[in-house]
Design a protein around this motif. Sequence first.
Motif, PDB file in Angstrom:
ATOM      1  N   UNK A 123      -7.829  27.563   8.401  1.00 34.28           N
ATOM      2  CA  UNK A 123      -6.874  27.499   9.513  1.00 34.28           C
ATOM      3  C   UNK A 123      -5.688  26.607   9.173  1.00 34.28           C
ATOM      4  N   UNK A 124      -5.954  25.456   8.543  1.00 36.51           N
ATOM      5  CA  UNK A 124      -4.868  24.548   8.161  1.00 36.51           C
ATOM      6  C   UNK A 124      -3.953  25.200   7.137  1.00 36.51           C
ATOM      7  N   UNK A 125      -4.542  25.849   6.153  1.00 35.26           N
ATOM      8  CA  UNK A 125      -3.737  26.503   5.120  1.00 35.26           C
ATOM      9  C   UNK A 125      -2.913  27.638   5.698  1.00 35.26           C
ATOM     10  N   UNK A 126      -3.486  28.388   6.632  1.00 33.78           N
ATOM     11  CA  UNK A 126      -2.748  29.476   7.252  1.00 33.78           C
ATOM     12  C   UNK A 126      -1.526  28.953   7.991  1.00 33.78           C
ATOM     13  N   UNK A 127      -1.691  27.819   8.675  1.00 28.88           N
ATOM     14  CA  UNK A 127      -0.592  27.267   9.473  1.00 28.88           C
ATOM     15  C   UNK A 127       0.433  26.530   8.628  1.00 28.88           C
ATOM     16  N   UNK A 128      -0.020  25.727   7.666  1.00 38.19           N
ATOM     17  CA  UNK A 128       0.900  24.790   6.997  1.00 38.19           C
ATOM     18  C   UNK A 128       0.853  24.838   5.477  1.00 38.19           C
ATOM     19  N   UNK A 129       0.132  25.797   4.886  1.00 36.36           N
ATOM     20  CA  UNK A 129      -0.018  25.813   3.439  1.00 36.36           C
ATOM     21  C   UNK A 129       1.061  26.538   2.663  1.00 36.36           C
ATOM     22  N   UNK A 130       1.895  27.317   3.357  1.00 31.22           N
ATOM     23  CA  UNK A 130       2.875  28.139   2.652  1.00 31.22           C
ATOM     24  C   UNK A 130       3.839  27.333   1.780  1.00 31.22           C
ATOM     25  N   UNK A 149       8.810  39.165  -9.171  1.00 36.47           N
ATOM     26  CA  UNK A 149       8.260  38.403  -8.041  1.00 36.47           C
ATOM     27  C   UNK A 149       6.763  38.674  -7.971  1.00 36.47           C
ATOM     28  N   UNK A 150       5.965  37.762  -8.537  1.00 34.34           N
ATOM     29  CA  UNK A 150       4.515  37.889  -8.529  1.00 34.34           C
ATOM     30  C   UNK A 150       3.933  36.972  -7.463  1.00 34.34           C
ATOM     31  N   UNK A 151       2.848  37.406  -6.832  1.00 36.25           N
ATOM     32  CA  UNK A 151       2.215  36.563  -5.835  1.00 36.25           C
ATOM     33  C   UNK A 151       0.869  37.117  -5.421  1.00 36.25           C
ATOM     34  N   UNK A 152       0.296  36.512  -4.404  1.00 38.62           N
ATOM     35  CA  UNK A 152      -1.021  36.901  -3.914  1.00 38.62           C
ATOM     36  C   UNK A 152      -0.880  37.593  -2.565  1.00 38.62           C
ATOM     37  N   UNK A 153      -1.978  38.216  -2.108  1.00 39.46           N
ATOM     38  CA  UNK A 153      -1.903  39.013  -0.887  1.00 39.46           C
ATOM     39  C   UNK A 153      -1.819  38.166   0.373  1.00 39.46           C
ATOM     40  N   UNK A 154      -2.198  36.891   0.292  1.00 36.59           N
ATOM     41  CA  UNK A 154      -1.989  35.917   1.369  1.00 36.59           C
ATOM     42  C   UNK A 154      -2.205  34.539   0.751  1.00 36.59           C
ATOM     43  N   UNK A 155      -2.248  33.479   1.563  1.00 38.28           N
ATOM     44  CA  UNK A 155      -2.249  32.140   0.956  1.00 38.28           C
ATOM     45  C   UNK A 155      -3.269  31.170   1.542  1.00 38.28           C
ATOM     46  N   UNK A 156      -4.226  31.616   2.327  1.00 42.25           N
ATOM     47  CA  UNK A 156      -5.028  30.674   3.116  1.00 42.25           C
ATOM     48  C   UNK A 156      -6.452  30.461   2.601  1.00 42.25           C
ATOM     49  N   UNK A 184       0.844  -1.205   0.000  1.00 39.82           N
ATOM     50  CA  UNK A 184       0.000   0.000   0.000  1.00 39.82           C
ATOM     51  C   UNK A 184       0.876   1.251   0.000  1.00 39.82           C
ATOM     52  N   UNK A 185       0.647   2.113  -0.963  1.00 36.76           N
ATOM     53  CA  UNK A 185       1.384   3.372  -0.989  1.00 36.76           C
ATOM     54  C   UNK A 185       0.867   4.286   0.121  1.00 36.76           C
ATOM     55  N   UNK A 186       1.765   4.981   0.750  1.00 34.25           N
ATOM     56  CA  UNK A 186       1.372   5.897   1.811  1.00 34.25           C
ATOM     57  C   UNK A 186       0.698   7.125   1.209  1.00 34.25           C
ATOM     58  N   UNK A 187      -0.432   7.474   1.772  1.00 36.05           N
ATOM     59  CA  UNK A 187      -1.132   8.660   1.304  1.00 36.05           C
ATOM     60  C   UNK A 187      -0.368   9.904   1.754  1.00 36.05           C
ATOM     61  N   UNK A 188      -0.123  10.828   0.836  1.00 34.77           N
ATOM     62  CA  UNK A 188       0.570  12.060   1.236  1.00 34.77           C
ATOM     63  C   UNK A 188      -0.204  12.790   2.319  1.00 34.77           C
ATOM     64  N   UNK A 189       0.502  13.250   3.309  1.00 38.90           N
ATOM     65  CA  UNK A 189      -0.155  13.952   4.412  1.00 38.90           C
ATOM     66  C   UNK A 189       0.138  15.451   4.332  1.00 38.90           C
ATOM     67  N   UNK A 190      -0.743  16.213   4.939  1.00 38.61           N
ATOM     68  CA  UNK A 190      -0.563  17.654   4.945  1.00 38.61           C
ATOM     69  C   UNK A 190      -1.035  18.285   3.647  1.00 38.61           C
ATOM     70  N   UNK A 191      -0.779  19.559   3.518  1.00 33.99           N
ATOM     71  CA  UNK A 191      -1.195  20.310   2.338  1.00 33.99           C
ATOM     72  C   UNK A 191      -0.232  20.017   1.189  1.00 33.99           C
ATOM     73  N   UNK A 192      -0.772  19.493   0.095  1.00 28.62           N
ATOM     74  CA  UNK A 192       0.041  19.169  -1.071  1.00 28.62           C
ATOM     75  C   UNK A 192      -0.219  20.179  -2.187  1.00 28.62           C
ATOM     76  N   UNK A 193       0.826  20.574  -2.916  1.00 29.87           N
ATOM     77  CA  UNK A 193       0.607  21.515  -4.021  1.00 29.87           C
ATOM     78  C   UNK A 193      -0.071  20.843  -5.201  1.00 29.87           C
ATOM     79  N   UNK A 194      -0.880  21.604  -5.896  1.00 31.62           N
ATOM     80  CA  UNK A 194      -1.399  21.136  -7.181  1.00 31.62           C
ATOM     81  C   UNK A 194      -0.222  21.026  -8.141  1.00 31.62           C
ATOM     82  N   UNK A 195      -0.042  19.886  -8.816  1.00 25.59           N
ATOM     83  CA  UNK A 195       1.086  19.784  -9.758  1.00 25.59           C
ATOM     84  C   UNK A 195       1.012  20.887 -10.808  1.00 25.59           C
ATOM     85  N   UNK A 196       2.093  21.623 -11.032  1.00 32.39           N
ATOM     86  CA  UNK A 196       2.059  22.717 -12.010  1.00 32.39           C
ATOM     87  C   UNK A 196       1.836  22.197 -13.418  1.00 32.39           C
TER      88      UNK A 196
END
Length: 328
Positions: free
Chosen positions: A62-69, A39-46, A11-23
């Motif tokens: 809340x999860x994205x604010x803590x661990x999504x960066x 340097x382009x970006x957004x005003x925040x990330x959550x 069984x493959x381990x399911x990725x945990x935490x916030x995962x990026x969308x593949x570009x």
Amino acid sequence: MQDELFGGGVCAKRPRGVQPMPPTPEDLALAAMLSPHVHLGTSTWSYPGWQGLVWAGRHSEATLSRTGLPAYAAQPLLRAVGIDRGFYRPLAAAEFQRHAEQVPAGFRFTVKAPSFVTDALLRSEEGRGQQPNPLFLDSSAALQDFIEPAYEGLGQTIGALVFQLSPLPAQRLARMSEQFDLLHAMLLAFPKPPTGVIAVEVRDAAWLTPDLVALLRDAGARYCLGLHPKLPALREQLPLLRALWPGPLVVRWNLNRLHGPYGYEQAEKRYGEFNEMLDPDPDTRSELARVIRGTAGAGQDAFVTISNKAEGSAPLSVRALAQAVIDG
């Protein structure tokens, strides 16, 4: 028995935490064509609604604010981000450092200074200005609670430290010379940042005069191009940028002009999950792309952050702006 139940496989381990969308291949190709000065970006990330654009799965705010960066910064076109929450509560050096440790080389932060030094009036719990603020543009308070922690914690990831000056009460607008003197004295008190710039963004057109140019030049600070209905359109602010040339570009694209100067709530209701570009503004985007190209082409950095309320979805606005920079 276990092999029979699970087909003999592992069984493959399911990725945990916030995962990026593949570009996408298109985003990778676009990012490769952009100057490293851009340097382009957004005003925040959550934002949970960015699932499928930035995040591979659904997560709470809340999860994205803590661990999504880290997942945000894994997107090739997102080379910057704003930290706006320090406007409401000063951040400690350790908090800034935690952010800096989660991003790759070349990534930059645009950080808003705390409101207790940028608001002329103390705010009520509802956010309304009530009484005069004795710490307005106070250099000691700004140094202790913003500049020094940001320098220590963010270090080489600083893009722009922005003093967004809230709308002034009538009594101060009638005495603009005093406001220019206060701002000048505060900026002169700051040591030079380890990288990036200190910038000033305003919400009153009364600031947009040669006096502002002179004090920014003398203090080694930059004008932050604020794209907001309370200010003249981008094109009308360009003379101020030209008067401060050469130097880095700082831009915060805050709110689509169609919503008017007090349209944040209206925009938020209209844009919902912030996953669609509902109100594209190609004219602003084209003009901004031209300024970015000129800045980066001269070897100067451009730090640009975009709100969801600019066109409906900040990640899609970044993609469209990057394309416009390249196409020009």
